[in-house]
Scaffold this motif. Structure first.
Motif, short mmCIF file in Angstrom:
data_model
loop_
_atom_site.label_atom_id
_atom_site.label_comp_id
_atom_site.label_asym_id
_atom_site.label_seq_id
_atom_site.Cartn_x
_atom_site.Cartn_y
_atom_site.Cartn_z
N THR A 1 -6.07 3.96 2.89
CA THR A 1 -4.61 3.78 2.84
C THR A 1 -4.16 3.36 1.46
OG1 THR A 1 -4.52 3.18 5.19
CG2 THR A 1 -2.67 2.50 3.81
N GLY A 2 -4.93 2.48 0.81
CA GLY A 2 -4.55 2.02 -0.52
C GLY A 2 -4.56 3.14 -1.54
N ILE A 3 -5.60 3.99 -1.51
CA ILE A 3 -5.69 5.11 -2.45
C ILE A 3 -4.57 6.11 -2.21
CG2 ILE A 3 -7.09 7.07 -3.16
CD1 ILE A 3 -9.56 5.41 -2.48
N VAL A 4 -4.36 6.46 -0.95
CA VAL A 4 -3.32 7.45 -0.63
C VAL A 4 -1.93 6.91 -1.00
CG1 VAL A 4 -2.20 8.71 1.24
CG2 VAL A 4 -4.70 8.57 1.15
N THR A 5 -1.70 5.64 -0.75
CA THR A 5 -0.40 5.05 -1.07
C THR A 5 -0.14 5.08 -2.57
OG1 THR A 5 -0.48 3.59 0.86
CG2 THR A 5 0.99 2.95 -0.94
N LEU A 6 -1.11 4.66 -3.36
CA LEU A 6 -0.92 4.60 -4.80
C LEU A 6 -0.88 5.98 -5.44
CD1 LEU A 6 -0.64 2.92 -7.37
CD2 LEU A 6 -3.14 2.79 -7.48
N ASN A 7 -1.82 6.85 -5.05
CA ASN A 7 -1.97 8.14 -5.73
C ASN A 7 -0.93 9.17 -5.30
OD1 ASN A 7 -4.21 6.87 -6.73
ND2 ASN A 7 -5.67 8.41 -6.08
N THR A 8 -0.37 9.01 -4.10
CA THR A 8 0.58 10.03 -3.62
C THR A 8 1.95 9.44 -3.31
OG1 THR A 8 -0.11 9.83 -1.29
CG2 THR A 8 -1.29 11.41 -2.67
N LEU A 9 2.02 8.47 -2.42
CA LEU A 9 3.32 7.95 -1.98
C LEU A 9 4.08 7.33 -3.14
CD1 LEU A 9 5.34 7.37 0.29
CD2 LEU A 9 4.12 5.22 0.71
N ALA A 10 3.43 6.46 -3.90
CA ALA A 10 4.11 5.82 -5.03
C ALA A 10 4.53 6.86 -6.05
CB ALA A 10 3.19 4.77 -5.67
#
Length: 266
Positions: free
Chosen positions: A106-115
């Motif tokens: 979740t942390g990787i996906v949040t930072l790399n895509t959502l943010a």
């Protein structure tokens, strides 16, 4: 007042982001530096102000936290001086998908895509209305290569490439330049944080070389810049093959190979 647009850079405290900050400051741009570590940002900002006599603002933020991401997005929406966004913040993890925790993924996906997409979305309407500006999204060659066994990270970087290409098609007619930069292994702190010994890699590009090549692509207004790609014709061939594949898709017809009668069970 500086007539050049200000540049907001995420992940600016070290590595690729800090080098982008140096290069744009050298070109005379004022900066807004974003990262989690305020002390490192302040130290970098002081050096850049002293060396290049530009204005440098510091915005400490963890882009995986919704409220802190929202604050950066608001700055991009409201500060009309900012004309360039460098979407550089990112994270990686080593190891098999089945061994990674839900929290890590979740942390990787949040930072790399959502943010990344939310920050692009915050600035893009204003740039389109102004008819100028640029968005640079830092991807990775891993997004082209599921064989590299970095499944989640690679998937997020494939998203970055697709998003950048789509935004380029949409925004270029309105005067907004969108660039995807695809590094290969580069000497940054991301390796240590992801649990990989950088000295175990066969070849690693230095950060300065990577950013300088990316800026050469920026100046040429390349939609996709791959600094370590030795023969650009290979990228053009892949794009041509993709277009040919799309041209062979008949939306209302099933391919003949799927219409073959199944052999009767024996």
């Amino acid at each position: 007042m500086n007539s050049l647009p200000s540049v907001l850079i995420t992940g600016a405290s070290s590595g690729i982001g800090a080098t982008y900050a140096d290069r744009f400051a050298q070109r005379g741009h004022d900066l807004v530096l974003v990262a989690r570590d305020r002390s490192r940002l302040e130290a970098l900002a002081a050096r850049l102000r002293d060396r290049y006599q530009v204005a440098v603002d510091v915005l400490a933020a963890d882009l995986t936290q919704a409220d802190e991401l929202a604050a950066v997005a608001a700055r991009l929406r409201d500060d009309t001086r900012i004309g360039v966004l460098i979407n550089n913040a990112g994270a990686a993890r080593s190891g098999r998908f089945i061994d990674q925790s839900s929290e890590s993924i979740t942390g990787i996906v949040t930072l790399n895509t959502l943010a990344l997409v939310q920050l692009a979305n915050a600035i893009a309407p204003r740039l389109a209305q102004a008819g100028e500006g640029a968005i640079v999204n830092i991807g990775s060659v891993v997004g082209l290569a599921p064989e590299f066994a970095m499944t989640v990270y690679g998937a997020t970087k494939a998203f970055v490439l697709f998003l950048s290409q789509g935004l380029s098609l949409e925004l270029a007619p309105q005067g907004v330049y969108v660039q995807a930069v695809l590094p290969a292994a580069t000497r940054t702190e991301i390796w240590e944080r992801s649990g990989v010994d950088i000295n175990s890699l066969e070849a690693v590009m230095e950060v300065a070389a990577l950013v300088d090549a990316a800026l050469a692509g920026f100046d040429r207004r390349e939609p996709v810049t791959i600094p370590p790609l030795q023969d650009g014709a290979h990228w053009e061939a892949m794009q041509a093959a993709r277009q040919a594949l799309l041209g062979n898709i008949k939306q209302d017809q099933v391919a003949a190979r799927y219409l073959l009668a199944a052999e009767p069970a024996r």
